[in-house]
Design an enzyme around this catalytic site. Structure first.
Site, short mmCIF file in Angstrom:
data_model
loop_
_atom_site.label_atom_id
_atom_site.label_comp_id
_atom_site.label_asym_id
_atom_site.label_seq_id
_atom_site.Cartn_x
_atom_site.Cartn_y
_atom_site.Cartn_z
N ASN A 182 -2.90 -1.41 7.95
CA ASN A 182 -4.22 -1.96 7.64
C ASN A 182 -4.07 -3.48 7.61
O ASN A 182 -4.03 -4.12 6.57
CB ASN A 182 -4.72 -1.43 6.28
CG ASN A 182 -4.96 0.07 6.33
OD1 ASN A 182 -5.53 0.59 7.27
ND2 ASN A 182 -4.51 0.78 5.30
N GLU A 194 3.94 9.19 -0.99
CA GLU A 194 2.52 9.06 -1.35
C GLU A 194 1.96 10.35 -1.94
O GLU A 194 1.19 10.32 -2.90
CB GLU A 194 1.72 8.66 -0.11
CG GLU A 194 0.22 8.59 -0.32
CD GLU A 194 -0.53 8.27 0.96
OE1 GLU A 194 -1.77 8.33 0.94
OE2 GLU A 194 0.12 7.95 1.99
N GLU A 247 0.84 -1.19 0.00
CA GLU A 247 0.00 0.00 0.00
C GLU A 247 0.88 1.25 0.00
O GLU A 247 1.78 1.38 0.83
CB GLU A 247 -0.92 0.01 1.23
CG GLU A 247 -1.86 1.21 1.24
CD GLU A 247 -2.85 1.18 2.39
OE1 GLU A 247 -3.35 2.25 2.77
OE2 GLU A 247 -3.12 0.07 2.92
N ARG A 248 0.61 2.13 -0.95
CA ARG A 248 1.40 3.36 -1.11
C ARG A 248 2.88 3.03 -1.31
O ARG A 248 3.75 3.78 -0.91
CB ARG A 248 1.24 4.31 0.07
CG ARG A 248 -0.21 4.64 0.41
CD ARG A 248 -0.96 5.23 -0.76
NE ARG A 248 -2.33 5.59 -0.38
CZ ARG A 248 -3.24 6.01 -1.25
NH1 ARG A 248 -2.96 6.11 -2.54
NH2 ARG A 248 -4.46 6.33 -0.83
N GLU A 259 -10.21 5.05 9.51
CA GLU A 259 -10.42 4.67 8.11
C GLU A 259 -10.98 3.26 7.97
O GLU A 259 -10.55 2.47 7.14
CB GLU A 259 -9.13 4.82 7.32
CG GLU A 259 -8.60 6.25 7.30
CD GLU A 259 -7.34 6.41 6.48
OE1 GLU A 259 -7.20 7.46 5.83
OE2 GLU A 259 -6.50 5.49 6.49
N ASP A 303 -1.96 14.60 6.93
CA ASP A 303 -1.61 13.30 6.36
C ASP A 303 -0.44 13.39 5.39
O ASP A 303 -0.63 13.31 4.18
CB ASP A 303 -2.82 12.70 5.64
CG ASP A 303 -2.61 11.25 5.23
OD1 ASP A 303 -1.65 10.64 5.69
OD2 ASP A 303 -3.42 10.74 4.44
#
Length: 681
Positions: free
Chosen positions: A186, A368, A138-139, A267, A340
């Protein structure tokens, strides 16, 4: 004739060498080492690595003798060290290893004659890998995960895996990084199943001799998903017992396991609030499970709820009320800014607010919001800006660094984290210059007072030069360092100058979309929420007449940020909705200043292209062409950013772009279609 033949041989050999590098060796390129004898009073896997590194990289006096020397010395803390002539002095084996890398670095950089001592700023210096168990990242913009993959053999370590992990561990040890979180915040609950824990055990075995402890991100609902319990309520005795048993299982496999990283109630991730409990309840429950084994809980403060409250205020409001209520082995992990990982944000006010609870910075190494692995952006200047920002918690001098490294408070441990930009690309990071951000994070994590200019200088010399290439100082080191030191400011200017933030296209966070608005989703996932452009002006009012986010900062910052006249111009549109006609310090009104900033960012990137092209023949062919190609992409992207933002905001300002600036080359409608595509990058 002989001289001509010899010259041709040298040129041919040099050309071959220049074409031989692909970036995989990072800043640890092979050198022709001299002979050295290493004397150690004891043996261990760590000391064996230190001895090997010294013998393979020694650039000191040929035939010299180097001693590893262990002392009980109050001036040396943790795994710190001291270099004294023919000795590396430390308290621990890891201190000797870190001292060995520093000695070799200083020899490479021509500083070997100086005695030198160094202690780490943070006891835990950790990479956070956002790697998923299916092998995606992710990213991540440098290929798949180095730790995880799909397929039947995904949980077995191959010889190639072991070799890669040793290279990874060596690179981290060379810059003082001593921890790694192997999976995404996550998190999949599968990471806590026995089969995956056994692979974690295998990875830990490879990394351990280099001083790297492993940590895991855990899913708060794991007792339900994996343990088959009916609830994950942190106050339920069965849930507490499940986590205690799981911790015991982990430590039976990995005795030096570092602990858990937790993203909860953020999130869509589950957390204690799902059961009517608090962050304290959740974190302390995990802390109790890890405490008997010396493990820690890194509880992320990145939380925000769908509400009308200014999103940048929510983490502070959520956590400050719990200050002093967390167990001693809990540390709150805070992103550098309150939003962020934006190209520029003021520091998070939580750093100066939580007095009784240890806090740690979370930086993002992977870019990101900064052009991914396509853009050259040296992030050390961003992190240095944050670390040296004064919170005024205890008056002047209460920097973010001092609030987090134990200078202001005597803590049992301190920590800092960086979201990794490492993947399976041959050069590890996707962009040769993105390696500098990995390097810079390690150097700043070791010593948060290092200067970015010095870090850039070190990285350039180790990455592109041999120790004897002093002649390259003016033609290579100086121009590349200038480019690196300007790169972050250039990115801010061509993306979001003067305090603009989060005006990216939906989903991919790559290109601009200041027009992005969607009533079907929460407002703070759109661009218009953040810039508030209208016929009067531009910017988010966080002053006392707006959301009052300034209230979260200590004086004198509160008053400084609150006043339009005293607010630093780099944060102007972060804290204020500013009239288009408002005059900045240089005499330009807001609209004109905005135009010049966007153009300045674009022109700087074009200058980077010229600087890099001038290094042709001084840098090996493969890396030269790779960077040259990336700079072309960055230059095109900077043009898109400039045109998209100025053409969009011009609809509100009703003003002309200054005539001495280049005209936009795109139409606004074209850009709206272009940046919407997920393939835009």
């Amino acid at each position: 004739m002989k001289k001509i033949i010899l010259l041709l041989i040298i040129i041919t050999a040099t050309t071959h060498f220049l074409k031989a590098e692909d970036g995989h060796q990072l800043w640890l390129r092979n050198t022709a080492a001299k002979q050295v004898k290493v004397v150690s009073p004891r043996k261990s896997p760590v000391l064996s690595i230190a001895t090997k590194e010294i013998k393979n990289g020694w650039l000191g006096k040929d035939g010299a003798e180097l001693k590893f020397y262990f002392v009980k010395d109050g001036s040396i803390t943790d795994d710190g060290f001291r270099l004294e002539g023919d000795k590396i002095v430390a308290k621990t084996d890891l201190g000797i290893l870190y001292g060995s890398y520093e000695l070799l670095r200083r020899q490479y950089l021509g500083k070997s004659d100086q005695n030198y001592s160094s202690n780490p700023s943070y006891s835990r210096r950790i990479l956070n890998h956002w790697d998923n168990l299916d092998g995606s990242v992710e990213r991540g913009y440098a290929g798949g995960s180095i730790f995880w993959r799909q397929g039947d053999s995904s949980l077995q370590l191959s010889e190639a895996d072991i070799a890669l992990y040793k290279e990874y561990a060596r690179a981290n040890a060379s810059i003082g990084i001593n921890g790694t979180v192997l999976n995404n915040v996550n998190a999949s609950a599968k990471i806590l199943t026995t089969a995956y824990l056994q692979k974690v055990q295998s990875i830990a075995t490879v990394l351990r001799p280099y001083g790297l402890k492993v940590y895991l991100s855990v899913n708060f609902s794991s007792p339900v998903t994996v343990g088959k319990l009916k609830t994950a309520d942190p106050l339920d005795p069965a849930v507490r017992q499940w986590w205690a048993a799981k911790a015991k299982e982990i430590y039976s496999l990995i005795p030096d396991f570092g602990g858990f990283l937790v993203k909860a109630n953020s999130e869509g991730q589950p957390g204690p609030q799902n059961f009517g409990r608090t962050h304290v309840d959740g974190a302390n429950m995990m802390a109790d499970a890890l405490s008997p084994f010396g493990g820690i809980v890194m509880w992320r403060a990145f939380v925000y709820q769908p509400s009308n409250e200014d999103r940048t205020k929510q983490a502070y409001n959520e956590f400050l009320k719990f200050d002093g209520k967390f167990k001693k082995n809990v540390i709150i992990q805070i992103k550098n800014g309150p939003l962020d990982f934006q190209p520029r944000e003021p520091f998070s006010p939580l750093f100066g607010a939580m007095i009784k609870t240890p806090v740690m910075p979370e930086f993002q190494i992977t870019q990101e919001y900064l052009g991914w692995s396509n853009h050259l952006v040296f992030l050390s200047t961003l992190w240095e800006e944050c670390l040296q920002s004064d919170t005024y918690r205890n008056g002047k001098g209460s920097t973010v660094a001092a609030c987090t490294d134990g200078t202001l408070d005597k803590r049992t441990f301190s920590a800092i984290a960086g979201v990794s930009n490492i993947g399976l690309e041959r050069n590890w990071t996707g962009h040769i210059f993105a390696q500098a951000n990995w390097y810079a994070f390690g150097r700043l994590a070791w010593d948060n007072k290092f200067k970015s200019e010095d870090i850039a200088d070190e990285w350039i010399r180790q990455t592109f030069l041999s120790p004897t290439e002093k002649k390259m100082e003016g033609n290579l080191v100086k121009p590349i360092k200038e480019m690196m030191m300007q790169s972050r400011e250039a990115a801010v200017d061509y993306m979001m100058p003067l305090g603009l933030h989060h005006i990216f296209a939906e989903g991919h966070h790559y290109g601009p979309a200041p027009w992005f608005s969607n009533k079907a989703i929460r407002a703070d996932w759109t661009s218009v929420y953040y810039h508030n452009a209208d016929l009067l002006g531009l910017g988010f009012n966080r002053s006392s007449t707006g959301s009052n986010a300034v209230e979260q900062y200590h004086e004198p910052l509160r008053s400084t940020f609150n006043s339009l006249e005293s607010c630093p111009e780099e944060y102007l549109l972060w804290f204020h909705h500013v009239p288009w006609t408002y005059k900045l310090k240089n005499g330009n009104d807001l609209w004109t200043a905005l135009c010049y900033r966007y153009d300045s960012g674009l022109q700087r990137v074009r200058a980077f292209q010229r600087i890099w092209d001038s290094t042709k023949g001084l840098v090996d062919d493969d890396r030269f062409k790779s960077v040259q190609s990336k700079l072309k992409i960055q230059s095109r992207d900077a043009q898109v950013w400039k045109d998209a933002c100025l053409l969009y905001f011009q609809q509100f300002s009703k003003r002309e772009i200054p005539y001495d600036l280049e005209r936009p080359i795109y139409e606004l409608d074209t850009l709206k279609k272009l940046t919407k595509s997920k393939d835009y990058e």
